[in-house]
Scaffold this motif. Structure first.
Motif, PDB file in Angstrom:
ATOM      1  N   LEU A 105       0.799  -1.224   0.000  1.00  0.00           N
ATOM      2  CA  LEU A 105       0.000   0.000   0.000  1.00  0.00           C
ATOM      3  C   LEU A 105       0.833   1.275   0.000  1.00  0.00           C
ATOM      4  CD1 LEU A 105      -2.769  -1.075   2.538  1.00  0.00           C
ATOM      5  CD2 LEU A 105      -3.057  -0.728   0.080  1.00  0.00           C
ATOM      6  N   ASN A 106       2.110   1.161   0.294  1.00  0.00           N
ATOM      7  CA  ASN A 106       2.932   2.364   0.380  1.00  0.00           C
ATOM      8  C   ASN A 106       4.245   2.243  -0.389  1.00  0.00           C
ATOM      9  OD1 ASN A 106       1.683   2.077   3.552  1.00  0.00           O
ATOM     10  ND2 ASN A 106       1.195   3.907   2.405  1.00  0.00           N
TER      11      ASN A 106
ATOM     12  N   SER B 245      -5.088   4.679  -2.039  1.00  0.00           N
ATOM     13  CA  SER B 245      -4.321   5.480  -2.917  1.00  0.00           C
ATOM     14  C   SER B 245      -3.368   6.304  -2.244  1.00  0.00           C
ATOM     15  CB  SER B 245      -4.854   6.223  -3.853  1.00  0.00           C
ATOM     16  OG  SER B 245      -3.807   6.850  -3.474  1.00  0.00           O
ATOM     17  N   ARG B 246      -2.977   6.549  -1.749  1.00  0.00           N
ATOM     18  CA  ARG B 246      -2.159   7.280  -0.833  1.00  0.00           C
ATOM     19  C   ARG B 246      -1.320   8.288  -1.574  1.00  0.00           C
ATOM     20  NH1 ARG B 246      -5.569   4.604  -0.265  1.00  0.00           N
ATOM     21  NH2 ARG B 246      -5.303   3.380  -1.282  1.00  0.00           N
TER      22      ARG B 246
ATOM     23  N   GLY C 262       0.162   4.045  11.558  1.00  0.00           N
ATOM     24  CA  GLY C 262       1.490   4.495  11.957  1.00  0.00           C
ATOM     25  C   GLY C 262       2.516   3.375  11.855  1.00  0.00           C
ATOM     26  N   GLY C 263       2.155   2.179  12.318  1.00  0.00           N
ATOM     27  CA  GLY C 263       3.053   1.046  12.203  1.00  0.00           C
ATOM     28  C   GLY C 263       3.313   0.663  10.755  1.00  0.00           C
ATOM     29  N   GLN C 264       2.265   0.733   9.946  1.00  0.00           N
ATOM     30  CA  GLN C 264       2.382   0.394   8.514  1.00  0.00           C
ATOM     31  C   GLN C 264       3.350   1.341   7.813  1.00  0.00           C
ATOM     32  OE1 GLN C 264      -1.380  -0.098   6.320  1.00  0.00           O
ATOM     33  NE2 GLN C 264      -0.533   1.231   4.751  1.00  0.00           N
ATOM     34  N   LEU C 265       3.195   2.646   8.041  1.00  0.00           N
ATOM     35  CA  LEU C 265       4.078   3.618   7.400  1.00  0.00           C
ATOM     36  C   LEU C 265       5.506   3.497   7.927  1.00  0.00           C
ATOM     37  CD1 LEU C 265       2.096   6.953   7.025  1.00  0.00           C
ATOM     38  CD2 LEU C 265       2.804   5.369   5.253  1.00  0.00           C
ATOM     39  N   LEU C 266       5.667   3.209   9.201  1.00  0.00           N
ATOM     40  CA  LEU C 266       7.001   3.039   9.771  1.00  0.00           C
ATOM     41  C   LEU C 266       7.734   1.887   9.088  1.00  0.00           C
ATOM     42  CD1 LEU C 266       9.201   3.615  11.863  1.00  0.00           C
ATOM     43  CD2 LEU C 266       7.952   2.121  13.457  1.00  0.00           C
ATOM     44  N   LEU C 267       7.049   0.772   8.898  1.00  0.00           N
ATOM     45  CA  LEU C 267       7.675  -0.382   8.252  1.00  0.00           C
ATOM     46  C   LEU C 267       7.964  -0.110   6.778  1.00  0.00           C
ATOM     47  CD1 LEU C 267       5.651  -3.260   9.923  1.00  0.00           C
ATOM     48  CD2 LEU C 267       8.031  -2.652  10.328  1.00  0.00           C
ATOM     49  N   ALA C 268       7.061   0.599   6.104  1.00  0.00           N
ATOM     50  CA  ALA C 268       7.317   0.956   4.708  1.00  0.00           C
ATOM     51  C   ALA C 268       8.544   1.868   4.609  1.00  0.00           C
ATOM     52  CB  ALA C 268       6.095   1.660   4.113  1.00  0.00           C
TER      53      ALA C 268
ATOM     54  N   VAL D 127      -4.785  -4.910  -4.095  1.00  0.00           N
ATOM     55  CA  VAL D 127      -4.140  -6.124  -3.596  1.00  0.00           C
ATOM     56  C   VAL D 127      -3.847  -5.969  -2.105  1.00  0.00           C
ATOM     57  CG1 VAL D 127      -2.099  -7.593  -3.739  1.00  0.00           C
ATOM     58  CG2 VAL D 127      -3.165  -6.765  -5.834  1.00  0.00           C
ATOM     59  N   GLY D 128      -3.300  -4.805  -1.750  1.00  0.00           N
ATOM     60  CA  GLY D 128      -3.013  -4.552  -0.340  1.00  0.00           C
ATOM     61  C   GLY D 128      -4.268  -4.461   0.499  1.00  0.00           C
ATOM     62  N   TRP D 129      -5.311  -3.836  -0.058  1.00  0.00           N
ATOM     63  CA  TRP D 129      -6.579  -3.715   0.668  1.00  0.00           C
ATOM     64  C   TRP D 129      -7.168  -5.086   0.976  1.00  0.00           C
ATOM     65  CZ3 TRP D 129     -11.275  -4.804  -2.165  1.00  0.00           C
ATOM     66  CH2 TRP D 129     -12.424  -4.703  -1.393  1.00  0.00           C
ATOM     67  N   ILE D 130      -7.148  -5.978  -0.010  1.00  0.00           N
ATOM     68  CA  ILE D 130      -7.678  -7.325   0.203  1.00  0.00           C
ATOM     69  C   ILE D 130      -6.849  -8.065   1.247  1.00  0.00           C
ATOM     70  CG2 ILE D 130      -7.991  -9.590  -0.887  1.00  0.00           C
ATOM     71  CD1 ILE D 130      -8.847  -8.131  -3.418  1.00  0.00           C
TER      72      ILE D 130
END
Length: 332
Positions: free
Chosen positions: A95-96, A330-331, A205-211, A184-187
């Protein structure tokens, strides 16, 4: 530029008083449309001086910083479960890290207006994938018709009747692949994190940190440090991350909680309009008749693929309830 999807497993809310937002949701809707629409312009400006991976890394750093501040203000802790972190790592990539990088590489060779329109195909890809991966999503004549209309619009934008003359196929393919990565990420998130006890803000926040960590590991392998710091492109990257990723996500989740995903996802249909206007007015990108006409056809098809029977819409639960993650697709 993005649609919002809230899993259907959300439980009914208890009677909890909800604080009134400082800004009317219509104003925030307009701000979100402008922010995501201008994101494609910011990407274009950023790649004029910095490598695509550097643009994406900067975007993620600034976006993560905004969410970190929001989490600190609201005293939201990061998830502690190793399983949750594993799923967030995949979500952060799909997603990111992946779509952001693909759009940055795409805009090396295609105009920001075309990138914005390619992003609007995400609901079309989402419908195709959901029919395969999500058993509760059933095809209807209206949604199938929307799929066909949407891809007809894509062919119109690309000028298929001219044999795609003057079109950079590689850049366009990268932009379309980026738009495919979102559903794909949403599913994936819907299958793995639906019903999580963590808040939307904590998971995002955790998702963006890992990306960010993923791009931090990859960027030095494929880029070298710039010989000088170009200020305008750097400011564009900062705006792209702080506004287009950080602030936009906060606005989006607030709107979903207040007016529901159906209304909030309508921002998707305004983003390409803003992207086209910004690309033409600010960057001086050329515009042929097929671009706006095709964009309208794409958006009409996307709207049909997202339509549901009225009875089903009435049965949708309050998206602000529970602690289930709402995933933005969509970010930008």
């Amino acid at each position: 530029m993005s649609t919002v999807s809230t899993p259907r497993t959300v439980t009914a809310p208890t009677t909890t008083p909800r604080r009134r937002a400082a800004l009317d949701w219509r104003i925030r809707f307009g701000l979100l449309s402008l922010i995501w629409g201008f994101s494609f312009l910011f990407i274009k400006v950023g790649t004029e001086a910095y490598a695509p991976f550097q643009v994406t890394l900067g975007r993620l750093v600034f976006g993560t910083a905004v969410l970190a501040v929001a989490m600190a203000v609201k005293r939201e802790p990061l998830p502690r479960s190793a399983r949750t972190w594993g799923h967030l790592a995949v979500a952060g990539f799909l997603l990111n890290a992946l779509p952001f990088s693909l759009f940055a590489y795409a805009e090396l060779t295609i105009p920001s207006t075309l990138a914005g329109i390619c992003n609007a195909t995400s609901p079309l890809w989402g419908m195709v994938l959901s029919l395969v991966a999500l058993s509760e999503d059933r095809p209807t004549r209206r949604r199938v018709a929307g799929l066909g209309i949407g891809f007809l619009g894509v062919l119109t934008v690309l000028g298929a009747w001219q044999g795609f003359h003057g079109l950079d196929l590689t850049g366009t393919a990268l932009a379309l692949l980026a738009s495919l990565s979102y559903p794909v990420g949403w599913i994936y998130v819907r299958r793995t994190l639906a019903g999580s006890s963590h808040s939307h803000l904590s998971l995002t926040g955790g998702q963006l940190l890992l990306a960010t960590l993923q791009l931090a590991a990859v960027t030095p392998l494929f880029t070298t440090l710039p010989t000088h710091i170009a200020i305008p492109p750097l400011l564009a990257i900062a705006a792209l991350g702080a506004l287009g990723t950080g602030v936009a996500m906060l606005l989006q989740y607030g709107m979903v909680a207040e007016v529901g995903p159906t209304t909030a996802q309508m921002v998707t249909y305004f983003v390409p309009v803003v992207a086209i206007a910004a690309g033409v007015a600010v960057l001086g990108e050329s515009l042929t008749w097929s671009t706006p006409v095709g964009a309208v056809i794409v958006l009409a098809g996307a709207a049909l693929t997202q339509s549901r029977p009225k009875a089903e819409t009435r049965d949708q639960p309050n998206p602000g309830a529970g602690r289930t993650p709402a995933t933005a697709r969509s970010r930008h």
